[in-house]
Design a protein around this motif. Structure first.
Motif, PDB file in Angstrom:
ATOM      1  N   SER A 248       0.864  -1.173   0.000  1.00  0.00           N
ATOM      2  CA  SER A 248       0.000   0.000   0.000  1.00  0.00           C
ATOM      3  C   SER A 248       0.908   1.233   0.000  1.00  0.00           C
ATOM      4  O   SER A 248       2.071   1.137   0.408  1.00  0.00           O
ATOM      5  N   PRO A 249       0.380   2.398  -0.426  1.00  0.00           N
ATOM      6  CA  PRO A 249       1.246   3.600  -0.411  1.00  0.00           C
ATOM      7  C   PRO A 249       1.810   3.902   0.981  1.00  0.00           C
ATOM      8  O   PRO A 249       2.933   4.354   1.103  1.00  0.00           O
ATOM      9  N   VAL A 250       1.000   3.652   2.021  1.00  0.00           N
ATOM     10  CA  VAL A 250       1.495   3.801   3.398  1.00  0.00           C
ATOM     11  C   VAL A 250       1.409   2.439   4.082  1.00  0.00           C
ATOM     12  O   VAL A 250       0.350   1.802   4.049  1.00  0.00           O
TER      13      VAL A 250
ATOM     14  N   VAL B 222      -4.632  10.441   6.355  1.00  0.00           N
ATOM     15  CA  VAL B 222      -4.268   9.336   5.454  1.00  0.00           C
ATOM     16  C   VAL B 222      -5.501   8.434   5.305  1.00  0.00           C
ATOM     17  O   VAL B 222      -6.002   7.903   6.297  1.00  0.00           O
TER      18      VAL B 222
ATOM     19  N   LYS C 223      -5.504   3.811   1.493  1.00  0.00           N
ATOM     20  CA  LYS C 223      -4.102   4.009   1.079  1.00  0.00           C
ATOM     21  C   LYS C 223      -3.127   3.567   2.157  1.00  0.00           C
ATOM     22  O   LYS C 223      -1.927   3.830   2.079  1.00  0.00           O
ATOM     23  N   MET C 224      -3.673   2.929   3.184  1.00  0.00           N
ATOM     24  CA  MET C 224      -2.784   2.503   4.289  1.00  0.00           C
ATOM     25  C   MET C 224      -3.034   1.049   4.644  1.00  0.00           C
ATOM     26  O   MET C 224      -4.177   0.595   4.681  1.00  0.00           O
TER      27      MET C 224
ATOM     28  N   VAL D  97       6.605   4.661   3.277  1.00  0.00           N
ATOM     29  CA  VAL D  97       5.762   5.460   2.377  1.00  0.00           C
ATOM     30  C   VAL D  97       6.302   5.272   0.955  1.00  0.00           C
ATOM     31  O   VAL D  97       7.510   5.427   0.726  1.00  0.00           O
TER      32      VAL D  97
ATOM     33  N   LEU E  41       3.691  12.988   2.320  1.00  0.00           N
ATOM     34  CA  LEU E  41       2.395  12.362   1.984  1.00  0.00           C
ATOM     35  C   LEU E  41       1.779  13.003   0.748  1.00  0.00           C
ATOM     36  O   LEU E  41       1.199  12.325  -0.093  1.00  0.00           O
TER      37      LEU E  41
ATOM     38  N   ASN F 127       3.583  11.905  -2.481  1.00  0.00           N
ATOM     39  CA  ASN F 127       3.269  10.517  -2.857  1.00  0.00           C
ATOM     40  C   ASN F 127       1.786  10.337  -3.191  1.00  0.00           C
ATOM     41  O   ASN F 127       1.306   9.209  -3.292  1.00  0.00           O
ATOM     42  N   ASP F 128       1.077  11.477  -3.321  1.00  0.00           N
ATOM     43  CA  ASP F 128      -0.358  11.456  -3.666  1.00  0.00           C
ATOM     44  C   ASP F 128      -1.201  10.653  -2.684  1.00  0.00           C
ATOM     45  O   ASP F 128      -2.171  10.006  -3.063  1.00  0.00           O
ATOM     46  N   ILE F 129      -0.812  10.728  -1.432  1.00  0.00           N
ATOM     47  CA  ILE F 129      -1.570  10.013  -0.394  1.00  0.00           C
ATOM     48  C   ILE F 129      -2.628  10.940   0.201  1.00  0.00           C
ATOM     49  O   ILE F 129      -3.741  10.520   0.496  1.00  0.00           O
TER      50      ILE F 129
END
Ligand code: GSH
Ligand code: FES
Length: 152
Positions: A45-47, A75, A79-80, A109, A133, A136-138
């Motif tokens: 996942s992005p995070v 967040v 995305k986490m 991340v 964040l 990273n487009d979170i």
């Protein structure tokens, strides 16, 4: 690179780096299979947060603080991903070696290691976490001051 500059500016990270230099014969136990699994996990996942417990029920104040900071920044849950190391002893040990970082929580991340609780709090206070964040487009980029003024 921005992130390494941030890390080297943080005392806990500097101390850890110094300890690494002083222990060049540190044993490596991570099997190739375990390494491959962890590589998948950090990019799941992005995070990605390796923590003790779950976001709803953290089992340690450090993990709770990490979750609170990520929550504060908005967040989104989709995305986490979190991994509870208390459920998996192999992961608990493996992630420490993989990241070369001795404690939990550990934040990734965009597939890159960021740090633990102290680093996260430091980056929150300095504004670097929001930037990381956002880039990273979170989370959405904060509107520029001029845009805020013109829209009010
Ligand atoms: N200063 C650390 C605090 C985290 C910490 O000290 N974690 C300890 C206690 S929860 C830990 O992971 N110990 C090894 C373990 O429990 O496996 C940070 O910035 O993240
Ligand atoms: S579990 Fe005791 S300090 Fe984290």
């Amino acid at each position: 690179m921005l992130r390494s500059a941030i890390r080297s500016s943080i005392p806990a990270f500097r101390a850890h780096q110094a300890a690494r230099l002083l222990t060049p014969t540190f044993a490596r136990f991570l099997s190739q299979q375990a390494r491959t699994q962890i590589e998948g996990a950090v990019k799941a996942s992005p995070v990605v947060l390796f923590m003790k417990g779950t976001p709803a029920m953290p089992q340690c104040g450090f993990s709770r603080a990490a979750i609170q900071v990520l929550d504060l920044h908005g967040v989104p849950p989709e995305k986490m991903k979190t991994f509870d190391v208390l459920e998996d002893q192999e992961l608990r040990n493996g992630i420490k070696e993989f990241s070369d970082w001795p404690t939990i929580p550990q934040l990734y991340v965009g597939g890159e290691f960021v740090g633990g609780c102290d680093i996260l709090l430091g980056m929150h206070q300095s504004g670097e976490l929001a930037t990381l964040l956002e880039s990273n487009d979170i989370i959405p980029k904060a509107p520029a001051e001029a845009e805020v003024v013109s829209s009010t």
